[in-house]
Design an enzyme around this catalytic site. Structure first.
Site, PDB file in Angstrom:
ATOM      1  N   SER A  37       0.789  -1.324  -0.027  1.00 54.56           N
ATOM      2  CA  SER A  37      -0.050   0.015   0.008  1.00 54.56           C
ATOM      3  C   SER A  37       0.817   1.192  -0.131  1.00 54.56           C
ATOM      4  O   SER A  37       0.207   2.599  -0.140  1.00 54.56           O
ATOM      5  CB  SER A  37      -0.848  -0.024   1.242  1.00 54.56           C
ATOM      6  OG  SER A  37      -1.924  -0.723   1.023  1.00 54.56           O
TER       7      SER A  37
ATOM      8  N   SER B 255      -6.170   3.896   3.865  1.00 55.35           N
ATOM      9  CA  SER B 255      -5.705   3.044   3.089  1.00 55.35           C
ATOM     10  C   SER B 255      -6.622   2.034   2.236  1.00 55.35           C
ATOM     11  O   SER B 255      -6.536   1.005   1.837  1.00 55.35           O
ATOM     12  CB  SER B 255      -4.472   1.977   4.028  1.00 55.35           C
ATOM     13  OG  SER B 255      -3.694   1.446   3.023  1.00 55.35           O
TER      14      SER B 255
ATOM     15  N   LYS C 290       0.201   3.799  -2.654  1.00 57.98           N
ATOM     16  CA  LYS C 290      -0.841   4.388  -2.655  1.00 57.98           C
ATOM     17  C   LYS C 290      -0.204   6.034  -2.323  1.00 57.98           C
ATOM     18  O   LYS C 290      -0.837   7.206  -2.874  1.00 57.98           O
ATOM     19  CB  LYS C 290      -1.832   4.383  -1.456  1.00 57.98           C
ATOM     20  CG  LYS C 290      -2.677   2.968  -1.814  1.00 57.98           C
ATOM     21  CD  LYS C 290      -3.315   2.472  -0.525  1.00 57.98           C
ATOM     22  CE  LYS C 290      -4.018   1.239  -0.957  1.00 57.98           C
ATOM     23  NZ  LYS C 290      -4.429   0.427   0.128  1.00 57.98           N
TER      24      LYS C 290
END
Length: 392
Positions: free
Chosen positions: A57, A122, A60
């Site tokens: 993640s 997230s 991102k």
């Protein structure tokens, strides 16, 4: 012909008896660990900083950075409404789809709220909705991600999706590139960085049955544990392990850290806090130049001025191990020169290179204090005559 040029050598006077402490050791089970001091450009720790790895993640951060670029350039407003496509919702809801913002099919959500859903929660769903909203398709948005990565100098990274979901090794990053990306968010978009990073919680969505609001906490492992912590992003997949890119600022000194490949949620917390504390406590920073202070000058070719003043774009310092009482660091300005006109004000054209007594090199950018235009016809003629007779 352009050539590397050292324009000036400067010396920081200190006591003759000053001693320099050895670099303090740091051990971590993280497969990758990297710590950068933005005040000096010093790499305080480098364990596999250029090793390709899956970001999970932490990818991102790039989705967010593309959005920040579009917002600050005036191309997209924070108020832009995005539609949650039913197919996207179907793919990115449920336990198997990882972290979620709890969006609903056909829901209209502002870009502002979606960015909170990406940064704080997230949300895999929020990332794909933003990608489709700003890029048309997630694949097209990934092209924008890679173009921005190239612009930022992220030479070891490639993005194939917007949320870092495992994709058979297509999406890869390095710790150095993640730190470079974090720095870009902090320095290129300070207002947006402050607005979105470092929020402890965010509320979105409703529970089934009671319809109660769903509030989720930020997973940032240093938030509330390290003074001045304000970012950035965690990541976890089975392949990548537990990772984190973080930043904190104390007394005007900002550190950026990356850890990756840790074995558990708790070890990510422990190692992140330990590394950031080590960075602030085992090292000290000494000011060299205030922001916008004149540092030197550089020669300019075919410009309406023959030189341009170089200034510090931000406060510049040198980093030493704690316990050092000085030394004689050598400072020099280096650039590929002479520079060619025209030059914009604030253009990064040179570096201040600091060599500490232990041989460590720290590099800081220098920018032009003013714009330099191209010389007119008569100006170029005069420069040519001067060169012909050896005056230039």
């Amino acid at each position: 012909m352009n050539r590397p040029r050292i324009l000036a050598a400067l010396f920081l006077a200190t006591a003759a008896s000053a001693a320099v402490a050895a670099a303090p050791p740091f051990e971590t089970p993280a497969r990758v660990a990297y710590l950068l001091d933005l005040s000096s450009g010093a790499e305080l720790l480098n364990k596999g900083a250029d090793t390709p790895m899956p970001p999970a993640s932490m990818a991102k951060m790039m989705t967010t950075e593309v959005a920040f670029e579009l917002i600050d350039s005036g191309k997209v407003p924070l108020s832009k409404m995005c539609t949650v496509q039913p197919a996207t919702w179907q793919k990115w809801h449920g336990p198997a789809a990882g972290s979620t913002m709890f969006l609903s099919p056909n829901e209209q959500v502002s870009l502002e709220n979606l960015l909170h859903g990406i940064v704080t929660l997230s949300g895999n769903d929020a990332s794909v909705v933003v990608a489709e909203c700003l890029g048309g398709t997630e694949q097209a948005f990934a092209t924008q991600m890679n173009a921005l990565a190239k612009k930022l100098g992220m030479t070891g990274s490639r993005f194939c999706n917007s949320n870092g979901w495992p994709d058979e090794g297509c999406t890869v990053v390095t710790a150095r590139d993640l730190a470079r990306l974090a720095r870009a968010s902090i320095e290129r978009h300070p207002k947006l960085y402050k607005q979105f990073y470092g929020q402890p919680t965010f509320t979105w969505g409703k529970t089934m049955g009671s319809g109660a609001d769903i509030t989720q906490a930020n997973r940032n492992p240093i938030l509330g544990k390290i003074p001045g912590a304000d970012g950035l992003k965690t990541g976890h997949t089975e392949e990548a392990g537990y990772g984190f890119t973080g930043s904190a600022e104390q007394s005007g000194r900002r550190l950026i850290m990356v850890v990756a490949g840790l074995g558990s949620f708790n070890s990510r917390i422990e190692e992140s806090v330990k590394l950031m504390n080590w960075g602030f406590n085992a090292w000290q920073s000494k000011p060299l130049f205030a922001a916008n202070a004149a540092v030197g000058s550089a020669e300019v070719q075919l410009g309406d001025a023959s030189t341009v003043q170089l200034v510090a774009p931000r406060a510049i310092a040198v980093t030493y191990p704690a316990g050092s009482v000085g030394g004689d660091p050598k400072l020099r300005i280096a650039y590929n020169g002479p520079l060619k006109a025209p030059l914009a004000k604030g253009a990064e054209v040179a570096q201040l290179i600091v060599t500490t007594p232990d041989g460590t090199v720290q590099r800081m950018p220098l920018v032009t204090a003013e714009a330099v235009g191209e010389a007119g016809f008569f100006g170029r003629l005069w420069l040519g005559l001067k060169q012909l007779v050896g005056m230039a």
